[in-house]
Design an enzyme around this catalytic site. Sequence first.
Site, PDB file in Angstrom:
ATOM      1  CE1 TYR B 140       8.138  -6.771  -3.510  1.00 26.95           C
ATOM      2  CE2 TYR B 140       9.211  -6.537  -1.387  1.00 26.95           C
ATOM      3  CZ  TYR B 140       9.287  -6.721  -2.752  1.00 26.95           C
ATOM      4  OH  TYR B 140      10.513  -6.856  -3.371  1.00 26.95           O
ATOM      5  CE  LYS B 172       4.001   1.562   3.781  1.00 26.20           C
ATOM      6  NZ  LYS B 172       3.150   2.592   3.142  1.00 26.20           N
ATOM      7  CB  ILE B 213       7.184   1.663   1.641  1.00 26.63           C
ATOM      8  CG1 ILE B 213       7.998   0.550   0.967  1.00 26.63           C
ATOM      9  CG2 ILE B 213       6.181   2.282   0.664  1.00 26.63           C
ATOM     10  CD1 ILE B 213       7.160  -0.649   0.498  1.00 26.63           C
TER      11      ILE B 213
END
Lengths: 306, 306
Positions: B140, B172, B213
Amino acid sequence: MSQATLLSGVLAPVITPFKADLSPDVERYVKHCKWLLANGCSGLAIFGTNSEANSLSMDERRMLLDALLAAGVPASRLMPGTGCCALTDSVALTRYAVEQGVAGALMLPPFFYKGVSDEGLYRNFAEIAQRVGDSRLKIYLYHIPPMTAVPFSLALVERLLKDYPGTVVGMKDSGGDWKNMEAMLKAFPGFQFFPGSEEFLLPAMRLGAVGTITATANIGPAAIDRLFRNWQSAEADAMQEEITDFRRAITRFPQIPALKHTTAIYTDHPQWAVTRPPLVSLSAEQGQALAAELKGRGFDMPGIRG
Amino acid sequence: MSQATLLSGVLAPVITPFKADLSPDVERYVKHCKWLLANGCSGLAIFGTNSEANSLSMDERRMLLDALLAAGVPASRLMPGTGCCALTDSVALTRYAVEQGVAGALMLPPFFYKGVSDEGLYRNFAEIAQRVGDSRLKIYLYHIPPMTAVPFSLALVERLLKDYPGTVVGMKDSGGDWKNMEAMLKAFPGFQFFPGSEEFLLPAMRLGAVGTITATANIGPAAIDRLFRNWQSAEADAMQEEITDFRRAITRFPQIPALKHTTAIYTDHPQWAVTRPPLVSLSAEQGQALAAELKGRGFDMPGIRG
């Protein structure tokens, strides 16, 4: 430690050669360091920005320091970069370097967080000074806002000098802002100040600087050293003009790749041009333009081949 | 690995408690992680910005990961931050995490050098993917220009997705710029996209995001999780308004110190408020203002005490 043993003059932030697998080429590294010391460098600021030090692990940095010492490079000529983002890394690497007898430690501030306070930066350096707890430790603050975006303010430097006299001793200023250098030099007499570019060597010497730690010293230390040794001579301004002109010609190209490419040409070892990601080597076109520029100037790195 | 096992929902970038000597307090760390998983977090983005991960050494990060697994926290719930400045560190930490079976690796770009090219960043991730060489690796990309000043461009993401399908899987985005999030979500259907703040949870879910997140999940995951689970309900906009309002109240204070201070209050363990340099804890005045704000809102961290 007396002032006499502190480093002065021209220091190279030594570029790091990599093998095909991107591991450090220790043999060529040692050779380059010895060439630098024999050709105008008073000292070696290993593990700096131009060294791609932050692209190396802690173990790789310790290994390279060990290799230099094992090859007979005197620890007294070394000012390794030991400032990391993590306090525990900074302490461990600084302690290790001090135990090997290095002349000083050039310390970045922790550079991940932005907008941090002077208080937080002060605590970082206070913790390091206290945890290393060794009177041989000489810290040079590494001011390089173009990379860190975390500057050292005058107030922070003043506080560190006051609370850690004899430990916090100097600064490398790579901010490129003469006003800041002037302010630091005027505010702190006796501060061991190195402009981070030879472009500022003469004006900085006139205000009390002790030399320069500069990228281009990797390929052409002699001319910079000549100005350092003759800054009070009648020819000083002309010397400054000459080295500034050379630097500007080189830094038209991406700086670190250009220094490595130049070294690749004059050592006749193409692998020297390789960088670790996120940096990339010069393109073929850039490399040819740089080679032509150097040739046109009659540039040489005497004795570097082989 | 099927899509079904990829993490989604609310992930906390877990804050890290320190003892008086600034070493990680493993016992409280494990306890906090378990509390998060029991109170609304689907997963834990350990070693993020809010974790002060870059202020921890590699060994400290490995040790904390080991401690979580030893305490029974499932690796399948973990998305550790493994992106470092040094390629060799990124490879080693990512490989270690993958070998432990973590669900994904949240990777910062190398963040020391500024103005680096997409080509250099591409090579960094390509080297990591190839050197780790494990089909379980799920990367990610961690886009956080306010700290790194090294953004991921759409072109770079596109190239990585094309060349490393199934390995580079998501992002993210902590840039705080909705236009960028919107562009990423629209450009890459199926991209596992997490806005880095719950403030963008609902609009991002409507464009295909898989969760968030977010820092504030450290203290109040339940309300965010409620919106995640009910984003298609009639109450979704009201829920979004409520969690945005809470976030803004908290982030009037320095964010990481405020989260740790809040946890210190509700665990009744003042030491939780301590940060590593270069961060500093809230001042007494800030701490009182934050406590009053929380109390006024009837805030609680149920079951966190003891």
